[in-house]
Scaffold this motif. Sequence first.
Motif, PDB file in Angstrom:
ATOM      1  N   LEU A   1       0.100   2.203 -12.923  1.00 55.63           N
ATOM      2  CA  LEU A   1      -0.575   3.641 -12.508  1.00 55.63           C
ATOM      3  C   LEU A   1      -0.876   4.408 -13.745  1.00 55.63           C
ATOM      4  O   LEU A   1      -1.902   5.172 -13.738  1.00 55.63           O
TER       5      LEU A   1
ATOM      6  N   ILE B   1       4.811   1.519 -12.579  1.00 54.77           N
ATOM      7  CA  ILE B   1       4.596   2.601 -13.171  1.00 54.77           C
ATOM      8  C   ILE B   1       3.591   2.572 -14.152  1.00 54.77           C
ATOM      9  O   ILE B   1       2.736   3.424 -14.540  1.00 54.77           O
TER      10      ILE B   1
ATOM     11  N   ALA C   1       6.934   5.944  -6.104  1.00 53.92           N
ATOM     12  CA  ALA C   1       7.272   6.133  -7.649  1.00 53.92           C
ATOM     13  C   ALA C   1       8.031   7.027  -8.124  1.00 53.92           C
ATOM     14  O   ALA C   1       8.876   7.142  -8.764  1.00 53.92           O
ATOM     15  N   SER C   2       7.719   8.239  -7.350  1.00 51.20           N
ATOM     16  CA  SER C   2       8.166   9.588  -7.879  1.00 51.20           C
ATOM     17  C   SER C   2       9.688   9.633  -7.329  1.00 51.20           C
ATOM     18  O   SER C   2      10.259  10.505  -7.736  1.00 51.20           O
TER      19      SER C   2
ATOM     20  N   LEU D   1      -3.395   4.676  -3.491  1.00 49.65           N
ATOM     21  CA  LEU D   1      -2.906   4.951  -4.925  1.00 49.65           C
ATOM     22  C   LEU D   1      -1.923   6.172  -4.825  1.00 49.65           C
ATOM     23  O   LEU D   1      -0.771   6.125  -5.667  1.00 49.65           O
TER      24      LEU D   1
ATOM     25  N   TRP E   1      -5.241  11.888  -7.093  1.00 47.05           N
ATOM     26  CA  TRP E   1      -5.861  10.918  -6.151  1.00 47.05           C
ATOM     27  C   TRP E   1      -5.661  11.317  -4.810  1.00 47.05           C
ATOM     28  O   TRP E   1      -6.883  11.060  -3.883  1.00 47.05           O
TER      29      TRP E   1
ATOM     30  N   GLN F   1       8.694  11.455 -15.752  1.00 46.93           N
ATOM     31  CA  GLN F   1       8.029  10.522 -14.647  1.00 46.93           C
ATOM     32  C   GLN F   1       7.690  11.195 -13.269  1.00 46.93           C
ATOM     33  O   GLN F   1       6.724  11.102 -12.901  1.00 46.93           O
TER      34      GLN F   1
ATOM     35  N   LEU G   1       3.875   9.570 -17.005  1.00 47.66           N
ATOM     36  CA  LEU G   1       4.574   8.760 -16.246  1.00 47.66           C
ATOM     37  C   LEU G   1       5.487   7.542 -17.349  1.00 47.66           C
ATOM     38  O   LEU G   1       6.364   7.078 -16.892  1.00 47.66           O
TER      39      LEU G   1
ATOM     40  N   GLY H   1      -0.464  12.753 -10.845  1.00 50.59           N
ATOM     41  CA  GLY H   1      -1.268  11.592 -10.360  1.00 50.59           C
ATOM     42  C   GLY H   1      -1.507  11.456  -8.879  1.00 50.59           C
ATOM     43  O   GLY H   1      -2.746  11.658  -8.258  1.00 50.59           O
ATOM     44  N   LEU H   2      -0.477  12.252  -7.944  1.00 51.81           N
ATOM     45  CA  LEU H   2      -0.560  12.292  -6.667  1.00 51.81           C
ATOM     46  C   LEU H   2      -1.689  13.398  -6.374  1.00 51.81           C
ATOM     47  O   LEU H   2      -2.556  13.231  -5.539  1.00 51.81           O
TER      48      LEU H   2
ATOM     49  N   VAL I   1       2.021   6.298  -5.915  1.00 56.28           N
ATOM     50  CA  VAL I   1       2.636   7.163  -7.094  1.00 56.28           C
ATOM     51  C   VAL I   1       3.648   8.078  -6.102  1.00 56.28           C
ATOM     52  O   VAL I   1       4.653   8.561  -6.946  1.00 56.28           O
TER      53      VAL I   1
ATOM     54  N   ALA J   1       4.100  11.744 -11.810  1.00 61.24           N
ATOM     55  CA  ALA J   1       3.766  11.034 -10.352  1.00 61.24           C
ATOM     56  C   ALA J   1       3.167  12.412  -9.765  1.00 61.24           C
ATOM     57  O   ALA J   1       2.154  11.901  -8.866  1.00 61.24           O
TER      58      ALA J   1
END
Length: 161
Positions: free
Chosen positions: A8, A5, A121-122, A114, A75, A64, A58, A71-72, A118, A68
């Motif tokens: 990222l 995390i 991670a989410s 990536l 990317w 968080q 994040l 970020g998703l 992420v 995520a």
Amino acid sequence: MAPVIIFLAMLLAGSAVHKAVSHRRLAIAAARLVGMPSQGQLFLIIAGTLEVAAAVCLLVAPLQKTGAILGLVVWLAYAAALLAHRGQSLDCGCDLVGRERPVGWLTIARPTALAMLVAIASTLPAASIGVDAPFAAAGLLALYLAASELLAIPLPRWRKS
């Protein structure tokens, strides 16, 4: 999972800083990627803002999942733009220095990987950040940047695209 995390978040924040520092070059790259020559600066500002917001979110446990998702989005949009330019030669803005090169599958795979990381991670519960997590994240970032430099080598024998 805390080091991932933080990695990222560091990558997103670093990308936003990179956009601010190299805004002239990256506005041109953004304009080429989105296909709107006069809108490069706008897309650069939008992407940088989303990256900063995602990085901050994040690092805040209750936010968080929001980070995520942001970020998703960043990317996946970047991967889609690169996919649309597959085979063309351009400076994609993904390196610290300007390098015009053909957009191949490895270039497209980077933001896609990536995005997958992420996304994974989410789905995990927010982890507490220990003392060693930032160091592990810095190590991951160093490996990521080293891999980026390896991908920039023009026509190595081990790379086909």
